[in-house]
Design a protein around this motif. Structure first.
Motif, short mmCIF file in Angstrom:
data_model
loop_
_atom_site.label_atom_id
_atom_site.label_comp_id
_atom_site.label_asym_id
_atom_site.label_seq_id
_atom_site.Cartn_x
_atom_site.Cartn_y
_atom_site.Cartn_z
N PHE A 1 1.04 -1.22 0.21
CA PHE A 1 -0.04 -0.07 0.15
C PHE A 1 0.75 1.22 -0.05
CE2 PHE A 1 0.10 -2.24 3.96
CZ PHE A 1 1.07 -1.47 4.64
N THR B 1 1.33 0.26 15.74
CA THR B 1 1.23 -0.66 14.49
C THR B 1 -0.20 -1.38 14.45
OG1 THR B 1 1.91 -2.50 15.57
CG2 THR B 1 3.53 -1.21 14.47
N ALA B 2 -0.41 -1.80 13.66
CA ALA B 2 -1.83 -2.71 13.33
C ALA B 2 -1.58 -3.87 13.97
CB ALA B 2 -2.10 -3.18 11.90
N SER B 3 -0.41 -4.53 14.10
CA SER B 3 -0.28 -5.98 14.88
C SER B 3 -0.48 -5.44 16.49
CB SER B 3 1.23 -6.21 14.59
OG SER B 3 1.50 -6.45 13.38
N HIS C 1 -3.99 -11.28 8.17
CA HIS C 1 -2.56 -11.11 8.35
C HIS C 1 -2.08 -11.94 9.59
CE1 HIS C 1 0.91 -8.66 9.37
NE2 HIS C 1 1.11 -8.50 8.08
N SER D 1 -0.49 -11.27 11.76
CA SER D 1 -0.55 -10.71 13.08
C SER D 1 -1.46 -11.25 13.95
CB SER D 1 -0.26 -9.15 13.01
OG SER D 1 -1.46 -8.83 12.12
N ASP E 1 -9.87 -5.33 11.58
CA ASP E 1 -8.37 -5.17 11.01
C ASP E 1 -8.55 -4.34 9.93
OD1 ASP E 1 -5.85 -4.87 10.38
OD2 ASP E 1 -5.29 -6.84 10.61
N ALA F 1 -6.16 -2.27 8.80
CA ALA F 1 -4.95 -1.86 8.45
C ALA F 1 -4.62 -1.77 6.81
CB ALA F 1 -3.87 -2.71 8.67
N TYR F 2 -5.48 -2.67 5.94
CA TYR F 2 -4.83 -2.34 4.58
C TYR F 2 -6.18 -1.43 3.96
CZ TYR F 2 -4.07 -3.91 -0.18
OH TYR F 2 -3.97 -3.92 -1.41
C1 LIG Z 1 -4.58 -6.32 7.10
C2 LIG Z 1 -3.16 -6.22 7.86
N1 LIG Z 1 -3.34 -6.24 8.99
C3 LIG Z 1 -2.20 -6.06 9.81
C4 LIG Z 1 -1.05 -5.70 9.17
C5 LIG Z 1 0.44 -5.42 10.19
O1 LIG Z 1 0.51 -4.10 10.22
P1 LIG Z 1 1.84 -3.61 10.93
O2 LIG Z 1 3.27 -3.78 10.25
O3 LIG Z 1 1.52 -2.17 11.16
O4 LIG Z 1 1.76 -4.08 12.32
C6 LIG Z 1 -1.18 -5.64 7.78
C7 LIG Z 1 0.17 -4.96 7.29
O5 LIG Z 1 0.30 -4.93 6.09
C8 LIG Z 1 -2.33 -5.54 7.20
O6 LIG Z 1 -2.30 -5.27 5.74
#
Ligand SMILES: Cc1ncc(COP(=O)(O)O)c(C=O)c1O
Length: 280
Positions: free
Chosen positions: A80, A151-153, A196, A198, A259, A261-262
């Motif tokens: 992204f 972070t998303a994780s 993901h 995570s 989630d 994040a994306y």
């Molecule tokens: C849908 C989704 N979740 C979680 C993550 C993890 O993100 P981060 O690296 O900020 O922990 C990503 C990273 O690309 C993602 O696309």
């Protein structure tokens, strides 16, 4: 570096950044280096005397830039886009200068208050229901409100730990098991097989089972797949408590973690608004 030098170097840095971004398309997007390329290019020991700003910037071009993947390049089509812009870069600069750590309201009131208001703005922009707001429409204190995670994780882990705590505290345990450890051993989290990594990692940290549920032909986790897994697990005496997905609906009494994040920012687009003419 004294104040005068900071003023001079700061202006040079702004010029360097503007030149970098305006010519970024001429750099190869992906670096042509091998693992371990960097170590031989810099001294093994940390420097004992300061170097000039010019020397440091020469090292940036000589050592760093050859190993950079240029996420802001128009030729970069992976993952992204990088979340930077000229206003964001200026904001980072000011934030670095203020340098406050917002671990409590008193540690820097503006920091906490701005975060709270900005996350209400985000919730409103995404048109989330009002219980997601810290401050409702008539100014009353809402039951929601957000906090920024690094972070998303980290956000997924924090959400899962909060959900685990809730499940244990509320004793959502159909077996009436004695003690919290009995519940912990039976908690089950769910996510899609497309999620993901995570999400699975968060379950490992939280020491709970996780099921990666199958998806349909469009890689989506369907409600019936989730309901089926929840019913099977409940029948086996387990305690479903959490589901992570990227879009969803309310059912089953599980903690639903989105989630985003994306693709979450896509919900800011007018075309994601069901009442918008652009979505028809
Ligand atoms: C849908 C989704 N979740 C979680 C993550 C993890 O993100 P981060 O690296 O900020 O922990 C990503 C990273 O690309 C993602 O696309």
């Amino acid at each position: 570096m004294d104040e005068e030098e900071f003023r001079r170097c700061g202006k040079e840095m702004v010029d360097y950044i503007a030149d970098y971004l305006s010519t970024i398309r001429t750099r190869p997007v992906y670096p042509d280096v091998l693992p371990g390329y960097l170590r031989p290019m810099i001294p093994a020991e940390p420097p004992r005397t300061p170097e000039t700003f010019r020397d440091v910037m020469e090292d940036v071009e000589r050592v760093i830039m050859p190993g950079v993947t240029h996420w802001s390049s128009p030729h970069f089509h992976a993952y992204f886009p990088g979340a930077n812009s000229y206003p964001a870069l200026l904001g980072d600069m000011l934030s670095g200068a203020i340098g406050c750590i917002g671990f409590s309201w008193a540690a820097s009131p503006a920091c906490t208050e701005l975060e709270t208001v900005m996350l209400d703005w985000l919730a409103r922009t995404l048109q989330l229901p009002s219980h997601f707001l810290a401050c409702g429409d008539s100014g009353e204190g809402g039951s929601g409100g957000g906090v920024i995670q690094g972070t998303a994780s980290e956000a997924t882990l924090v959400a899962m730990l909060a959900a685990r705590n809730r499940a244990m505290r509320l004793g959502q345990d159909p077996q009436g098991s004695p003690g919290e450890s009995g519940i912990l051993a039976r908690l089950v989290a769910y996510t899609s097989e497309q999620a993901h990594s995570s999400v699975e990692r968060a379950a490992m940290f939280a020491a709970v089972r996780i099921r990666k549920l199958p998806t349909d032909g469009r890689c989506s986790l369907r409600g019936d797949a989730l309901s089926g897994a929840v019913a099977t697990d409940r029948a086996a005496g387990l305690v479903p408590f959490f589901v992570s997905s990227s879009l969803s609906r309310e059912r089953e009494g599980l903690w639903m973690h989105i989630d985003a994040a994306y693709a979450g920012s896509a919900f800011i687009c007018p075309s994601s608004d069901p009442s918008s003419t652009e979505s028809r």
